[in-house]
Design an enzyme around this catalytic site. Structure first.
Site, PDB file in Angstrom:
ATOM      1  N   THR A  87      -7.736  13.060   0.549  1.00 45.42           N
ATOM      2  CA  THR A  87      -8.292  12.547  -0.716  1.00 45.42           C
ATOM      3  C   THR A  87      -7.267  12.826  -1.819  1.00 45.42           C
ATOM      4  O   THR A  87      -7.492  13.667  -2.684  1.00 45.42           O
ATOM      5  CB  THR A  87      -9.636  13.225  -1.051  1.00 45.42           C
ATOM      6  N   GLU A 155     -14.365  22.343   3.334  1.00 46.73           N
ATOM      7  CA  GLU A 155     -13.550  23.301   4.077  1.00 46.73           C
ATOM      8  C   GLU A 155     -12.830  24.224   3.105  1.00 46.73           C
ATOM      9  O   GLU A 155     -12.278  23.775   2.113  1.00 46.73           O
ATOM     10  CB  GLU A 155     -12.543  22.536   4.946  1.00 46.73           C
ATOM     11  N   PHE A 156     -12.842  25.522   3.422  1.00 46.61           N
ATOM     12  CA  PHE A 156     -12.221  26.513   2.532  1.00 46.61           C
ATOM     13  C   PHE A 156     -10.990  27.180   3.142  1.00 46.61           C
ATOM     14  O   PHE A 156     -10.494  28.159   2.613  1.00 46.61           O
ATOM     15  CB  PHE A 156     -13.244  27.599   2.159  1.00 46.61           C
ATOM     16  N   LEU A 157     -10.508  26.668   4.289  1.00 42.46           N
ATOM     17  CA  LEU A 157      -9.378  27.339   4.940  1.00 42.46           C
ATOM     18  C   LEU A 157      -8.157  27.346   4.030  1.00 42.46           C
ATOM     19  O   LEU A 157      -7.970  26.458   3.210  1.00 42.46           O
ATOM     20  CB  LEU A 157      -9.047  26.670   6.274  1.00 42.46           C
ATOM     21  N   LYS A 211     -17.056  23.290  -3.983  1.00 41.61           N
ATOM     22  CA  LYS A 211     -15.676  23.273  -3.475  1.00 41.61           C
ATOM     23  C   LYS A 211     -14.682  23.119  -4.625  1.00 41.61           C
ATOM     24  O   LYS A 211     -13.702  23.858  -4.735  1.00 41.61           O
ATOM     25  CB  LYS A 211     -15.518  22.138  -2.451  1.00 41.61           C
ATOM     26  N   LEU A 257      -3.817  37.275  -7.822  1.00 42.10           N
ATOM     27  CA  LEU A 257      -3.289  37.834  -9.075  1.00 42.10           C
ATOM     28  C   LEU A 257      -1.804  38.148  -8.918  1.00 42.10           C
ATOM     29  O   LEU A 257      -1.315  39.126  -9.461  1.00 42.10           O
ATOM     30  CB  LEU A 257      -4.040  39.110  -9.462  1.00 42.10           C
ATOM     31  N   ALA A 259       1.859  37.030  -9.729  1.00 38.39           N
ATOM     32  CA  ALA A 259       2.624  36.090 -10.565  1.00 38.39           C
ATOM     33  C   ALA A 259       3.699  35.410  -9.733  1.00 38.39           C
ATOM     34  O   ALA A 259       4.238  35.988  -8.787  1.00 38.39           O
ATOM     35  CB  ALA A 259       3.252  36.853 -11.723  1.00 38.39           C
ATOM     36  N   GLY A 260       3.977  34.170 -10.057  1.00 40.55           N
ATOM     37  CA  GLY A 260       4.980  33.418  -9.304  1.00 40.55           C
ATOM     38  C   GLY A 260       5.441  32.200 -10.069  1.00 40.55           C
ATOM     39  O   GLY A 260       5.242  32.104 -11.291  1.00 40.55           O
ATOM     40  N   CYS A 267      -3.914  21.253  -2.292  1.00 38.58           N
ATOM     41  CA  CYS A 267      -5.296  21.379  -2.787  1.00 38.58           C
ATOM     42  C   CYS A 267      -5.403  21.722  -4.260  1.00 38.58           C
ATOM     43  O   CYS A 267      -5.964  20.938  -5.028  1.00 38.58           O
ATOM     44  CB  CYS A 267      -6.041  22.408  -1.957  1.00 38.58           C
TER      45      CYS A 267
HETATM   46  P1  NAD Z   1      -3.757  15.356   5.615  1.00 41.96           P
HETATM   47  O1  NAD Z   1      -3.083  14.418   4.685  1.00 41.96           O
HETATM   48  O2  NAD Z   1      -2.975  16.435   6.252  1.00 41.96           O
HETATM   49  O3  NAD Z   1      -4.453  14.541   6.794  1.00 41.96           O
HETATM   50  C1  NAD Z   1      -5.233  13.410   6.612  1.00 41.96           C
HETATM   51  C2  NAD Z   1      -5.172  12.604   7.903  1.00 41.96           C
HETATM   52  O4  NAD Z   1      -6.137  11.559   7.834  1.00 41.96           O
HETATM   53  C3  NAD Z   1      -3.825  11.926   8.161  1.00 41.96           C
HETATM   54  O5  NAD Z   1      -3.330  12.314   9.423  1.00 41.96           O
HETATM   55  C4  NAD Z   1      -4.161  10.434   8.109  1.00 41.96           C
HETATM   56  O6  NAD Z   1      -3.377   9.676   9.008  1.00 41.96           O
HETATM   57  C5  NAD Z   1      -5.615  10.444   8.506  1.00 41.96           C
HETATM   58  N1  NAD Z   1      -6.372   9.238   8.150  1.00 41.96           N
HETATM   59  C6  NAD Z   1      -6.310   8.509   7.010  1.00 41.96           C
HETATM   60  N2  NAD Z   1      -7.187   7.480   7.064  1.00 41.96           N
HETATM   61  C7  NAD Z   1      -7.816   7.576   8.265  1.00 41.96           C
HETATM   62  C8  NAD Z   1      -8.837   6.816   8.908  1.00 41.96           C
HETATM   63  N3  NAD Z   1      -9.397   5.761   8.302  1.00 41.96           N
HETATM   64  N4  NAD Z   1      -9.267   7.210  10.136  1.00 41.96           N
HETATM   65  C9  NAD Z   1      -8.711   8.282  10.729  1.00 41.96           C
HETATM   66  N5  NAD Z   1      -7.743   9.031  10.172  1.00 41.96           N
HETATM   67  C10 NAD Z   1      -7.309   8.689   8.959  1.00 41.96           C
HETATM   68  O7  NAD Z   1      -4.978  15.967   4.791  1.00 41.96           O
HETATM   69  P2  NAD Z   1      -5.523  17.475   4.825  1.00 41.96           P
HETATM   70  O8  NAD Z   1      -4.577  18.370   4.124  1.00 41.96           O
HETATM   71  O9  NAD Z   1      -5.959  17.806   6.200  1.00 41.96           O
HETATM   72  O10 NAD Z   1      -6.792  17.324   3.880  1.00 41.96           O
HETATM   73  C11 NAD Z   1      -7.931  16.600   4.291  1.00 41.96           C
HETATM   74  C12 NAD Z   1      -9.050  16.870   3.298  1.00 41.96           C
HETATM   75  O11 NAD Z   1      -9.432  18.250   3.375  1.00 41.96           O
HETATM   76  C13 NAD Z   1      -8.663  16.640   1.835  1.00 41.96           C
HETATM   77  O12 NAD Z   1      -9.772  16.154   1.143  1.00 41.96           O
HETATM   78  C14 NAD Z   1      -8.303  18.019   1.347  1.00 41.96           C
HETATM   79  O13 NAD Z   1      -8.486  18.157  -0.047  1.00 41.96           O
HETATM   80  C15 NAD Z   1      -9.284  18.873   2.098  1.00 41.96           C
HETATM   81  N6  NAD Z   1      -8.855  20.241   2.310  1.00 41.96           N
HETATM   82  C16 NAD Z   1      -7.552  20.509   2.637  1.00 41.96           C
HETATM   83  C17 NAD Z   1      -7.157  21.823   2.868  1.00 41.96           C
HETATM   84  C18 NAD Z   1      -5.727  22.129   3.208  1.00 41.96           C
HETATM   85  O14 NAD Z   1      -5.365  23.313   3.142  1.00 41.96           O
HETATM   86  N7  NAD Z   1      -4.880  21.166   3.577  1.00 41.96           N
HETATM   87  C19 NAD Z   1      -8.072  22.870   2.760  1.00 41.96           C
HETATM   88  C20 NAD Z   1      -9.395  22.572   2.445  1.00 41.96           C
HETATM   89  C21 NAD Z   1      -9.774  21.247   2.223  1.00 41.96           C
END
Ligand code: NAD
Length: 440
Positions: A87, A155-157, A211, A257, A259-260, A267
């Site tokens: 997203t 997801e909070f990872l 979130k 906390l 600094a960087g 995210c």
């Molecule tokens: P990412 O960009 O790594 O992966 C997204 C994947 O979705 C890509 O591989 C893309 O090819 C695929 N995709 C796109 N359209 C598709 C479709 N129609 N059908 C199937 N696959 C499709 O994204 P991410 O970092 O894994 O993040 C995913 C979501 O989780 C986001 O909303 C992000 O904000 C949230 N999130 C991310 C993290 C993080 O640390 N990366 C942590 C918590 C939440």
């Protein structure tokens, strides 16, 4: 245990897929990117995430984890469908939910019975309802009357610690309206119930908001200490000790906390922008979020100013950059402070050599199209050879263990900009470096 399909094999999708299968569920991971799926099928991860690959291979071998590029098949093969696609920010700073809506339409078009559709992606408040409306509309178009539930399970990872975070999270947040949806999600996460992980049940709007509120709060916290660091520099105080004194107070807490050079990653920046955008759209200004966004940009600029203040004109100066990713133990370069800092150093005429243990492939893909040319080194010692200055941007463990005498010996100059405050000023000055940290 459940049959689960996860759409989106990115950082969240892969980790969720691997961990859900490790919990005993049968998982199909679906992505439209063919090369990603092929790589996963061969037991290799297209992303670097600490500790991930052995679990990936183990669950493929156990027959609990499969992969597909066929979205329709993914909809048909499981009752529980997770959406974990990206997203990203739109140019106006809102969250782009196009991929989410596209999937919702596909689900409505192909489902052949009850489905539980779970948003795991970080999405604006109201998205679950929007997904439900799209599915209903698609079902209506074909005169189908299947029942379905929508849940929000943000997801909070944390990247770099994603496996640990998914296997033992601080909480599982479930926004759902029906007992059926709540029970199914609890079942998918069953081992966590035995580990006494708290489950928080809310409605979907609240889960979606929680979130954004969490990420924006952490981004504000990081920004607060970053601004304190700059003030400490000016006033002759030590931000690490300020943070220690603050963090001991349980009302404040010591996490986030440090600094960087500014927060980054896939995210915090996009989520705090999306929250600010949601506020603007609702005519409820999110003043703290807006200020943190601005202060974070200033923080990155300040790092470049610190380098210039010490080194003067950067034309022709050799600068070795250690660490490019936004944090250690990930290869993610999205919105890493390095993009701004290295880009600025290059624009100002510096010759940049860089080393990152896992981020260089992604870094090349981002720097090259932007016209930023860097010499990529095969180890930190090669990067620092002949350098006028070293800039440490990511606190990889490997850098903490550097042979600093050797670094000093290989360099041509003496400047060491430690923008993660990894080293001790006295020790560094004792070794002959001109040391500059952040707020220390
Ligand atoms: P990412 O960009 O790594 O992966 C997204 C994947 O979705 C890509 O591989 C893309 O090819 C695929 N995709 C796109 N359209 C598709 C479709 N129609 N059908 C199937 N696959 C499709 O994204 P991410 O970092 O894994 O993040 C995913 C979501 O989780 C986001 O909303 C992000 O904000 C949230 N999130 C991310 C993290 C993080 O640390 N990366 C942590 C918590 C939440």
């Amino acid at each position: 245990m459940k049959n689960i399909t996860i759409f989106g094999a990115g950082y969240v999708g892969i980790v969720s897929g691997v961990c859900f299968s490790e919990f005993g569920n049968h998982v199909t991971l679906v992505d439209v990117d063919v090369s990603r799926i092929e790589m996963l099928r061969s037991g290799r991860s297209p992303i670097y995430e600490y500790g991930l690959e052995p679990y990936l291979q183990r669950n493929i071998a156990a027959g609990r984890l499969g992969f597909s590029t066929d979205v329709r098949q993914g909809v048909l093969s499981s009752e529980m469908l997770f959406i974990a696609v990206g997203t990203p920010s739109t140019t106006e700073g809102f969250a782009d939910v196009e991929a989410i809506c596209e999937l919702a339409a596909m689900i409505g078009r192909h489902m052949d019975g009850y489905r539980l559709v779970v948003d795991k992606s970080t999405v604006p408040v109201g998205t679950a309802r929007r997904v439900a409306a799209i599915i209903r509309e698609e079902l209506g178009k074909r005169g189908a009357h299947y029942d379905f539930d929508i849940a929000s399970n943000p997801e909070f990872l944390r990247e770099g610690r994603a496996m640990e975070d998914f296997m033992k999270p601080q909480r599982v947040l479930v926004g759902a309206q029906t007992d059926r949806a709540k029970a199914a999600l609890t079942e998918a996460y069953r081992p966590l119930v035995y580990k006494d992980v708290p489950f928080v049940f809310t409605d979907t709007n609240t889960a979606e908001m929680a979130k954004y509120a969490s990420n924006a709060f952490l981004a504000v916290k990081v920004t607060f200490i970053n601004e304190m660091a700059i003030l400490c520099e000016r006033m002759g105080a030590n931000v690490q000790q300020v943070a220690e004194a603050m963090g001991i107070d349980t009302r404040i807490g010591s996490e986030y906390l440090k600094a960087g050079p500014g927060f980054g990653g896939s995210c915090f920046p996009k989520d705090i922008r999306a929250l600010a955008g949601m506020g603007r759209a609702a005519s409820i200004p999110m003043r703290l979020a807006e200020a943190a966004i601005e202060a974070n940009e200033a923080q990155k600029r300040h790092m470049v100013e610190k380098i210039e203040a010490r080194m003067g004109d950067l034309i022709g100066k050799r600068i070795a950059v250690l660490g490019l990713t936004f944090k250690p133990e990930t290869d993610d370069m999205r919105e890493a402070p390095a993009l701004h800092i290295v880009g600025a150093l290059y624009e100002k005429g510096a010759v940049v050599s860089a080393f990152d243990p896992h981020g260089m492939t992604n870094a090349k893909e981002m720097f090259s199209p932007a016209g930023v040319e860097i010499e990529y080194s095969s180890d930190p010692y090669e990067a620092v050879a002949g350098a006028d200055a070293v800039v440490l941007l990511t606190e990889w463990e490997q850098f903490e263990k550097l042979d600093l005498k050797s670094v000093r010996h290989k360099m041509q100059g003496r400047n060491f900009f430690d923008f993660r405050n990894v080293f001790d000023r006295k020790q560094m000055e004792g070794l002959g470096f001109e040391y500059e940290g952040v707020g220390v």
